[in-house]
Write a protein that holds these residues in place. Structure first.
Motif, PDB file in Angstrom:
ATOM      1  N   THR A  45     -16.453 -25.657  60.670  1.00 47.11           N
ATOM      2  CA  THR A  45     -15.665 -26.529  61.430  1.00 47.11           C
ATOM      3  C   THR A  45     -14.212 -27.802  60.617  1.00 47.11           C
ATOM      4  O   THR A  45     -13.677 -28.007  61.101  1.00 47.11           O
ATOM      5  CB  THR A  45     -16.400 -27.293  62.564  1.00 47.11           C
ATOM      6  N   PHE A  47     -13.233 -27.065  57.802  1.00 49.49           N
ATOM      7  CA  PHE A  47     -12.157 -26.400  57.663  1.00 49.49           C
ATOM      8  C   PHE A  47     -10.999 -26.181  58.731  1.00 49.49           C
ATOM      9  O   PHE A  47      -9.703 -26.357  58.197  1.00 49.49           O
ATOM     10  CB  PHE A  47     -12.157 -24.427  56.785  1.00 49.49           C
ATOM     11  N   LEU A  48     -11.210 -26.082  59.496  1.00 48.47           N
ATOM     12  CA  LEU A  48     -10.538 -25.855  61.247  1.00 48.47           C
ATOM     13  C   LEU A  48      -9.558 -27.214  61.140  1.00 48.47           C
ATOM     14  O   LEU A  48      -8.475 -27.670  60.880  1.00 48.47           O
ATOM     15  CB  LEU A  48     -10.768 -25.190  62.360  1.00 48.47           C
ATOM     16  N   ALA A  51      -7.384 -27.935  58.478  1.00 48.03           N
ATOM     17  CA  ALA A  51      -5.792 -27.331  58.092  1.00 48.03           C
ATOM     18  C   ALA A  51      -5.218 -28.087  59.908  1.00 48.03           C
ATOM     19  O   ALA A  51      -4.333 -28.208  59.478  1.00 48.03           O
ATOM     20  CB  ALA A  51      -6.001 -25.788  58.658  1.00 48.03           C
ATOM     21  N   ALA A  52      -5.615 -28.304  60.191  1.00 51.59           N
ATOM     22  CA  ALA A  52      -5.541 -29.078  61.218  1.00 51.59           C
ATOM     23  C   ALA A  52      -4.439 -30.815  61.353  1.00 51.59           C
ATOM     24  O   ALA A  52      -4.469 -31.524  61.697  1.00 51.59           O
ATOM     25  CB  ALA A  52      -6.499 -29.713  62.954  1.00 51.59           C
ATOM     26  N   VAL A  54      -4.061 -30.957  57.713  1.00 48.97           N
ATOM     27  CA  VAL A  54      -3.026 -30.683  56.744  1.00 48.97           C
ATOM     28  C   VAL A  54      -1.242 -30.244  57.330  1.00 48.97           C
ATOM     29  O   VAL A  54      -0.517 -30.664  56.770  1.00 48.97           O
ATOM     30  CB  VAL A  54      -3.661 -29.289  55.230  1.00 48.97           C
ATOM     31  N   MET A  55      -1.547 -29.370  58.151  1.00 49.57           N
ATOM     32  CA  MET A  55      -0.472 -28.624  58.071  1.00 49.57           C
ATOM     33  C   MET A  55       0.729 -29.689  59.263  1.00 49.57           C
ATOM     34  O   MET A  55       2.007 -29.675  58.862  1.00 49.57           O
ATOM     35  CB  MET A  55      -0.909 -27.245  59.547  1.00 49.57           C
ATOM     36  N   PRO A  56       0.854 -30.475  60.158  1.00 49.32           N
ATOM     37  CA  PRO A  56       1.147 -31.504  60.084  1.00 49.32           C
ATOM     38  C   PRO A  56       1.988 -32.464  59.223  1.00 49.32           C
ATOM     39  O   PRO A  56       3.298 -32.689  59.370  1.00 49.32           O
ATOM     40  CB  PRO A  56       0.469 -32.006  61.475  1.00 49.32           C
ATOM     41  N   ALA A  77       0.117 -31.117  70.751  1.00 48.41           N
ATOM     42  CA  ALA A  77      -0.389 -30.091  70.954  1.00 48.41           C
ATOM     43  C   ALA A  77      -1.545 -29.217  69.318  1.00 48.41           C
ATOM     44  O   ALA A  77      -2.652 -29.042  70.214  1.00 48.41           O
ATOM     45  CB  ALA A  77       0.787 -29.301  69.822  1.00 48.41           C
ATOM     46  N   VAL A  78      -1.564 -30.431  67.893  1.00 50.13           N
ATOM     47  CA  VAL A  78      -2.642 -29.612  67.423  1.00 50.13           C
ATOM     48  C   VAL A  78      -4.410 -30.378  68.291  1.00 50.13           C
ATOM     49  O   VAL A  78      -4.891 -29.740  67.913  1.00 50.13           O
ATOM     50  CB  VAL A  78      -2.361 -30.194  66.555  1.00 50.13           C
ATOM     51  N   ILE A  81      -5.491 -28.647  70.672  1.00 48.86           N
ATOM     52  CA  ILE A  81      -6.244 -27.393  69.844  1.00 48.86           C
ATOM     53  C   ILE A  81      -7.422 -27.838  69.297  1.00 48.86           C
ATOM     54  O   ILE A  81      -8.735 -27.202  69.986  1.00 48.86           O
ATOM     55  CB  ILE A  81      -5.843 -26.717  68.785  1.00 48.86           C
TER      56      ILE A  81
ATOM     57  N   MET C 230      -9.929 -20.878  54.522  1.00 42.11           N
ATOM     58  CA  MET C 230     -10.946 -20.670  56.134  1.00 42.11           C
ATOM     59  C   MET C 230     -11.702 -18.823  56.091  1.00 42.11           C
ATOM     60  O   MET C 230     -12.565 -19.442  56.231  1.00 42.11           O
ATOM     61  CB  MET C 230      -9.700 -20.606  57.236  1.00 42.11           C
ATOM     62  N   GLN C 247     -12.534 -20.099  65.869  1.00 46.00           N
ATOM     63  CA  GLN C 247     -12.068 -21.455  64.653  1.00 46.00           C
ATOM     64  C   GLN C 247     -10.931 -20.453  64.351  1.00 46.00           C
ATOM     65  O   GLN C 247      -9.957 -20.949  63.972  1.00 46.00           O
ATOM     66  CB  GLN C 247     -13.086 -21.172  64.141  1.00 46.00           C
ATOM     67  N   ILE C 254      -2.973 -23.478  65.156  1.00 39.61           N
ATOM     68  CA  ILE C 254      -2.305 -24.781  64.496  1.00 39.61           C
ATOM     69  C   ILE C 254      -0.929 -24.689  64.341  1.00 39.61           C
ATOM     70  O   ILE C 254       0.333 -25.088  63.915  1.00 39.61           O
ATOM     71  CB  ILE C 254      -3.176 -25.634  63.615  1.00 39.61           C
TER      72      ILE C 254
END
Lengths: 263, 263, 263
Positions: A45, A47-48, A51-52, A54-56, A77-78, A81, C230, C247, C254
């Protein structure tokens, strides 16, 4: 400042609280054990959540001046999720796989009724929130007059003050060798902040003038990524000892020093 | 150049020495096993060292021209944390948890007295240091006349020459299937460089004109982070085979090619 | 566009296909198990592939305008290392350690001769390739008229269309609880793309006017690194459940959102 405090809560829970729990819990013991499946699910969780976050930020770094509207759409949007994943994690831990999370609670015998418990919980939460607000409000000018950077105040100082209760309970519980509960306090509250508090802040701020976006700074990203990888590496074998606790505290010390000096 | 050599020692130990040990040790065998607790503790120490190297670099990347004084304070503060962690790791491996590190030494019977051993060790260390210095001094002009980049000389060439003895012993020991000792040579010397040599260099250089700071380049960071994650991923199951060795060597090959071509 | 499609295939296989397999396979079951040694070897191969993709990009980011000739030499040298590692992985999985990969195939009884099988395989591969080409060709203008970004088309849309067959088989197989085969489809095809297709593209493109280099964008790197970490985190315990699948799907969501909005 809000995102610095969120970062501070995440690294404070993962490195400082868990580090103190492992360190003081491990003193004089060879090793302490905990349930790996629950620990690993929390780690995924995290890690998810990473990622949520880091990516933006990479999105903004690699776009040329993205418009505010696009950044806001992206953040919402993120956040959707993240919120869905959080609800799914509740379904997982409270319903389909609750046997993985059954912490030994034989010591705890319910003496209060459910109604009384909920009322006391609500009252004390409100009291703590008001106290924190007063504390932060009164200490902030003092901190600034001491020349502390905004990043240090947000990432380290407020995070320590705001999580003081969790510190004490996690350490006490770890000393009693009830590591599953200590991990739930430290990692559970991190996933709660990252997967629940963050999206709720993004959603509610949408109705105000300056909506909060999900764009963390590179420095905050580096702190979060390092902490998550470090904790993941330390918890995945289901054992801990005082030196692992010290390593978490050392990593926290590095973050504190860097954010203290950051201009 | 100093930091390129440190990076070279780290990736050389983690990827080249460990890769050759796993590859040659694993040839003709199904798998080789080693103690995971000791391996994992070393891996967490590598994560701490990586955080100690990454955060100051991110600090500089995200500040606008930080003053030399701040960078120096930062380097010394982080070095203090590294040195304390290193001392704690000695306490852990030599005192509180020494049973995790008891490598089978039945083959080795002490024939020398402690005094004689220490004297021989000191003498040979000094000899190796002088020899390396002469070797490096005589090869550097040759290397530069061949058009090798400074990064390749620092990161790859000096690291290979300087660790030649460790290469040979790690491979010989791995072929004899004594993997715990081989891992101690490869990973043990990496943590020693990162957590002991680096802070000592920062402290001593403080008394000279150009104090060494802890700010590694992005390229060096990427090489260190990739190596640490790769090695972590490979050692954590406590088993190795020739293909895992080859994967480490392949990663090293990529680093060597990139640093050879880097302008 | 080619590199965006490669990135899309990698994250599509790792997050979307594996995520759907874990999610639908795990529904109604407590957990599903699979062979960890094979899974971990694939994971290390993914780390090697990631290093092979990250280091050249860092090379370009940290050099001042490297010449095309140097970038090409670098791409070919790294591709050679990837191709050699890929051949070694075949030797490992088909020869020296094939016992780790013996998926239960008792259900499958060979009814066709080898010659017939190979011919059918070749014919269907060519048909699928032509169909995909026609499909992509006809959908691309439509997609662009819908205002989709090139990154979304390459990373998400083509990857989903092109891997449709793998999606269906991985999910069907996972529901039948044959997780080793499902993992081989998802992770096996990822390593095949990264370690075999990518170097072959670099080599063959060398004879054309615009040789393809190995320089991925920062955004593609972040997507690949996040996905690999991940998946590594989720598969290493040899067990999966529906929430782990979710996940992976959340992380994919994302990536999809971010690449859809990326200008």
């Amino acid at each position: 400042m809000v995102k610095a405090s969120i970062t501070g809560s995440i690294i404070g829970n993962l490195l400082l609280i868990l580090g103190m729990a492992f360190f003081f819990g491990g003193l004089g013991k060879d090793e302490q054990q905990f349930n790996t499946t629950a620990a690993k699910t929390s780690a995924s969780t995290l890690f998810l959540a990473t990622a949520a976050i880091v990516m933006p930020a990479v999105f903004v770094l690699t776009s040329e001046n993205p418009s505010d509207a696009i950044v806001e759409t992206l953040s919402i949007a993120v956040s959707v999720i993240m919120a869905v994943s959080y609800l799914a994690s509740l379904l997982f831990s409270l319903h389909t796989h609750k046997h993985l999370y059954t912490v030994d609670t034989t010591e705890c015998v319910a003496k209060w009724s459910v109604k009384k418990s909920v009322l006391v919980l609500l009252a004390s939460t409100v009291t703590v929130a008001i106290m924190s607000e007063i504390l932060v409000g009164s200490i902030e000018p003092l901190a600034e007059s001491l020349g502390w950077t905004e990043m240090f105040i947000g990432m380290i100082f407020i995070a320590i003050i705001g999580n003081a209760a969790e510190h004490v309970s996690a350490i006490t519980i770890a000393i009693k060798d009830r590591m599953d509960l200590a991990l739930q306090i430290a990692i559970g509250s991190t996933t709660q902040i990252a997967m629940f508090v963050v999206p709720v802040l993004v959603f509610t701020s949408y109705f105000f003038e300056n909506p909060m976006n999900l764009i963390f700074t590179t420095f905050e990203l580096a702190a979060i990524i390092s902490s998550v990888l470090m904790v993941k590496s330390i918890i995945e074998d289901g054992k801990s000892n005082w030196f692992e606790g010290l390593q978490l505290l050392g990593t926290y010390g590095i973050m504190a020093v860097v954010s203290f000096l950051h201009p």
